[in-house]
Design a protein around this motif. Sequence first.
Motif, PDB file in Angstrom:
ATOM      1  N   ARG A  90       0.834  -1.205   0.000  1.00 35.16           N
ATOM      2  CA  ARG A  90       0.000   0.000   0.000  1.00 35.16           C
ATOM      3  C   ARG A  90       0.873   1.261   0.000  1.00 35.16           C
ATOM      4  NH1 ARG A  90      -4.960   0.098   0.430  1.00 35.16           N
ATOM      5  NH2 ARG A  90      -5.261  -1.905   1.423  1.00 35.16           N
ATOM      6  N   SER A  91       1.951   1.250   0.755  1.00 36.58           N
ATOM      7  CA  SER A  91       2.861   2.392   0.804  1.00 36.58           C
ATOM      8  C   SER A  91       3.495   2.640  -0.558  1.00 36.58           C
ATOM      9  CB  SER A  91       3.947   2.135   1.861  1.00 36.58           C
ATOM     10  OG  SER A  91       4.886   3.174   1.885  1.00 36.58           O
ATOM     11  N   MET A  92       3.935   1.576  -1.208  1.00 39.54           N
ATOM     12  CA  MET A  92       4.551   1.739  -2.524  1.00 39.54           C
ATOM     13  C   MET A  92       3.530   2.184  -3.558  1.00 39.54           C
ATOM     14  SD  MET A  92       7.168   1.972  -4.345  1.00 39.54           S
ATOM     15  CE  MET A  92       8.353   1.475  -3.118  1.00 39.54           C
ATOM     16  N   LEU A  93       2.301   1.699  -3.454  1.00 37.51           N
ATOM     17  CA  LEU A  93       1.261   2.168  -4.365  1.00 37.51           C
ATOM     18  C   LEU A  93       1.045   3.664  -4.183  1.00 37.51           C
ATOM     19  CD1 LEU A  93      -0.834   1.677  -6.534  1.00 37.51           C
ATOM     20  CD2 LEU A  93      -2.433   0.946  -4.721  1.00 37.51           C
ATOM     21  N   GLY A  94       1.002   4.122  -2.940  1.00 40.73           N
ATOM     22  CA  GLY A  94       0.877   5.557  -2.681  1.00 40.73           C
ATOM     23  C   GLY A  94       2.031   6.347  -3.267  1.00 40.73           C
ATOM     24  N   TYR A  95       3.227   5.799  -3.184  1.00 42.13           N
ATOM     25  CA  TYR A  95       4.412   6.448  -3.761  1.00 42.13           C
ATOM     26  C   TYR A  95       4.251   6.584  -5.277  1.00 42.13           C
ATOM     27  CZ  TYR A  95       9.439   7.274  -4.576  1.00 42.13           C
ATOM     28  OH  TYR A  95      10.651   7.801  -4.937  1.00 42.13           O
ATOM     29  N   CYS A  96       3.860   5.493  -5.936  1.00 45.61           N
ATOM     30  CA  CYS A  96       3.673   5.515  -7.392  1.00 45.61           C
ATOM     31  C   CYS A  96       2.587   6.503  -7.788  1.00 45.61           C
ATOM     32  CB  CYS A  96       3.301   4.123  -7.908  1.00 45.61           C
ATOM     33  SG  CYS A  96       4.562   2.851  -7.739  1.00 45.61           S
ATOM     34  N   LEU A  97       1.482   6.497  -7.059  1.00 45.39           N
ATOM     35  CA  LEU A  97       0.372   7.395  -7.378  1.00 45.39           C
ATOM     36  C   LEU A  97       0.767   8.860  -7.187  1.00 45.39           C
ATOM     37  CD1 LEU A  97      -2.525   5.325  -5.783  1.00 45.39           C
ATOM     38  CD2 LEU A  97      -2.047   5.629  -8.235  1.00 45.39           C
ATOM     39  N   THR A  98       1.607   9.137  -6.203  1.00 43.81           N
ATOM     40  CA  THR A  98       2.124  10.499  -6.029  1.00 43.81           C
ATOM     41  C   THR A  98       2.888  10.911  -7.275  1.00 43.81           C
ATOM     42  OG1 THR A  98       2.234  10.292  -3.618  1.00 43.81           O
ATOM     43  CG2 THR A  98       3.628  11.980  -4.632  1.00 43.81           C
ATOM     44  N   ASP A  99       3.757  10.036  -7.752  1.00 44.29           N
ATOM     45  CA  ASP A  99       4.529  10.330  -8.972  1.00 44.29           C
ATOM     46  C   ASP A  99       3.619  10.578 -10.167  1.00 44.29           C
ATOM     47  OD1 ASP A  99       6.916  10.105  -7.648  1.00 44.29           O
ATOM     48  OD2 ASP A  99       7.509   8.216  -8.577  1.00 44.29           O
ATOM     49  N   LEU A 100       2.498   9.889 -10.212  1.00 44.84           N
ATOM     50  CA  LEU A 100       1.569  10.022 -11.333  1.00 44.84           C
ATOM     51  C   LEU A 100       0.652  11.231 -11.198  1.00 44.84           C
ATOM     52  CD1 LEU A 100       0.645   6.250 -11.710  1.00 44.84           C
ATOM     53  CD2 LEU A 100       2.048   7.621 -13.279  1.00 44.84           C
ATOM     54  N   GLY A 101       0.740  11.945 -10.060  1.00 44.67           N
ATOM     55  CA  GLY A 101      -0.121  13.103  -9.837  1.00 44.67           C
ATOM     56  C   GLY A 101      -1.533  12.732  -9.430  1.00 44.67           C
ATOM     57  N   GLU A 102      -1.739  11.489  -9.035  1.00 44.33           N
ATOM     58  CA  GLU A 102      -3.050  11.022  -8.581  1.00 44.33           C
ATOM     59  C   GLU A 102      -3.109  11.193  -7.068  1.00 44.33           C
ATOM     60  OE1 GLU A 102      -3.942   7.126 -10.214  1.00 44.33           O
ATOM     61  OE2 GLU A 102      -3.013   7.692 -12.126  1.00 44.33           O
TER      62      GLU A 102
END
Length: 172
Positions: A110-122
């Motif tokens: 979940r933490s890594m998904l949040g990291y990726c989504l931050t990068d995507l601007g989501e």
Amino acid sequence: LYREAMNIYRESLGPESGHLANTMVNLAILLEEELNEYDEAELLYEGAIRIGESLYSDENVIVAGWRRAYGGFLCVVQEKSADGATQIRAALPILEREYSPGSEQVVAARSMLGYCLTDLGEFEQAEEQLLRTLYDSQSGLGPDHSRTQQARERLVRLYEAWERPEQADEYR
């Protein structure tokens, strides 16, 4: 040693064995974290996941763990956040089914998904994932655990990217 083990598994068990796939993931992690050989690591992750899905299924918890690791690699190291998020989104429901919400496996995914989504601007989706990560890691792992600290750092990163410095300050 990992390459030698891979050759032994290929010769003795064939090109589609669970032992081979697991060794491929371990070598990929080593290449990623210690040797900075990212292209080979990416190929090994992909090969291991392909083997795992053919042997077990795409719903297998071991394969889900490999997908989580591969997704993090894609997002953080290869800067392929969309591909990383796709891998983690495939893994997360399986990990949630097999482990408790506060487990290291679920919290890490979940933490890594949040990291990726931050990068995507989501940002809204990233915030949802990271706040849940923080809550679950505090409950399951404790307030001083490294995953809990990481969740706070990722919330700061999110709010800074989202241009919400007051919210970022809450987690510093």
